[in-house]
Design a protein around this motif. Structure first.
Motif, PDB file in Angstrom:
ATOM      1  N   ASN A  33       0.822  -1.211   0.000  1.00  0.00           N
ATOM      2  CA  ASN A  33       0.000   0.000   0.000  1.00  0.00           C
ATOM      3  C   ASN A  33       0.857   1.262   0.000  1.00  0.00           C
ATOM      4  OD1 ASN A  33      -2.394  -1.430  -0.045  1.00  0.00           O
ATOM      5  ND2 ASN A  33      -2.548  -1.500   2.194  1.00  0.00           N
ATOM      6  N   LEU A  34       1.959   1.237   0.726  1.00  0.00           N
ATOM      7  CA  LEU A  34       2.873   2.375   0.753  1.00  0.00           C
ATOM      8  C   LEU A  34       3.479   2.598  -0.632  1.00  0.00           C
ATOM      9  CD1 LEU A  34       4.231   4.506   2.549  1.00  0.00           C
ATOM     10  CD2 LEU A  34       6.036   2.851   2.989  1.00  0.00           C
ATOM     11  N   GLY A  35       3.845   1.529  -1.329  1.00  0.00           N
ATOM     12  CA  GLY A  35       4.394   1.641  -2.678  1.00  0.00           C
ATOM     13  C   GLY A  35       3.384   2.199  -3.659  1.00  0.00           C
ATOM     14  N   LYS A  36       2.125   1.745  -3.556  1.00  0.00           N
ATOM     15  CA  LYS A  36       1.078   2.259  -4.439  1.00  0.00           C
ATOM     16  C   LYS A  36       0.841   3.752  -4.205  1.00  0.00           C
ATOM     17  CE  LYS A  36      -1.533  -2.046  -4.978  1.00  0.00           C
ATOM     18  NZ  LYS A  36      -2.802  -2.718  -4.659  1.00  0.00           N
ATOM     19  N   SER A  37       0.802   4.144  -2.951  1.00  0.00           N
ATOM     20  CA  SER A  37       0.564   5.562  -2.655  1.00  0.00           C
ATOM     21  C   SER A  37       1.723   6.429  -3.133  1.00  0.00           C
ATOM     22  CB  SER A  37       0.300   5.773  -1.166  1.00  0.00           C
ATOM     23  OG  SER A  37       1.429   5.396  -0.407  1.00  0.00           O
ATOM     24  N   LYS A  42       3.829  10.364  -7.074  1.00  0.00           N
ATOM     25  CA  LYS A  42       4.791  10.749  -8.111  1.00  0.00           C
ATOM     26  C   LYS A  42       4.077  11.142  -9.402  1.00  0.00           C
ATOM     27  CE  LYS A  42       8.767   8.075  -6.559  1.00  0.00           C
ATOM     28  NZ  LYS A  42       9.689   6.980  -6.874  1.00  0.00           N
ATOM     29  N   GLU A  43       3.023  10.404  -9.775  1.00  0.00           N
ATOM     30  CA  GLU A  43       2.271  10.733 -10.983  1.00  0.00           C
ATOM     31  C   GLU A  43       1.593  12.095 -10.850  1.00  0.00           C
ATOM     32  OE1 GLU A  43      -0.417   7.516 -11.687  1.00  0.00           O
ATOM     33  OE2 GLU A  43       1.178   6.119 -12.254  1.00  0.00           O
ATOM     34  N   GLU A  44       1.035  12.378  -9.685  1.00  0.00           N
ATOM     35  CA  GLU A  44       0.369  13.663  -9.468  1.00  0.00           C
ATOM     36  C   GLU A  44       1.373  14.810  -9.525  1.00  0.00           C
ATOM     37  OE1 GLU A  44      -2.837  14.398  -9.256  1.00  0.00           O
ATOM     38  OE2 GLU A  44      -3.331  12.288  -9.585  1.00  0.00           O
ATOM     39  N   ILE A  45       2.544  14.618  -8.947  1.00  0.00           N
ATOM     40  CA  ILE A  45       3.578  15.660  -8.990  1.00  0.00           C
ATOM     41  C   ILE A  45       4.024  15.888 -10.433  1.00  0.00           C
ATOM     42  CG2 ILE A  45       5.961  16.188  -8.329  1.00  0.00           C
ATOM     43  CD1 ILE A  45       5.376  14.856  -5.642  1.00  0.00           C
TER      44      ILE A  45
END
Length: 125
Positions: A33-37, A42-45
């Motif tokens: 879950n931490l990796g997915k978040s 990163k995509e949003e940034i």
């Protein structure tokens, strides 16, 4: 030694405490879950950075930018003074009329007091 005085022993102790609190069966789920978040963040940034870059190539570069609408200054509305509503009374119940305050005696300024004097007219000190 790492930055801010954090040592390898501190990190190992922290991992041991996390292992005891969550248990070995929950750690893979937490890591997943931490990796997915992190991936979503990163995509949003990246999207935010792409939105900030101006596009200098393509057909839109030849067109002039659209005019910005002119903002009108804010005019604060004028407040009307508060007027107390008039109470309606039945004709047999008329409230008494309040008379304005009038003092019984007119104002008389007092004379300043003289300091005490001795028999010769000199002030006592």
């Amino acid at each position: 030694m790492l930055r801010n005085g954090i040592q390898i022993q501190h990190i190992l102790l922290l991992l041991l405490v996390v292992l005891l609190i969550f248990g070995a069966s929950k750690l893979p789920d937490i890591a997943r879950n931490l990796g997915k978040s992190m991936k979503v963040m990163k995509e949003e940034i990246r999207d935010l950075r792409d939105d900030d870059k101006p596009e200098s190539t393509g057909p839109s570069a030849a067109q002039p930018p659209a005019q910005q609408p002119v903002q009108q200054p804010y005019v604060q509305p004028v407040q009307q003074p508060y007027v107390q509503p008039v109470q309606q009374y039945p004709s047999d119940q008329v409230p008494p009329v309040q008379q304005p305050y009038q003092p019984t005696q007119p104002y008389q300024p007092t004379q300043p007091q003289q300091p005490p004097q001795d028999a010769g007219g000199r002030p006592l000190s």
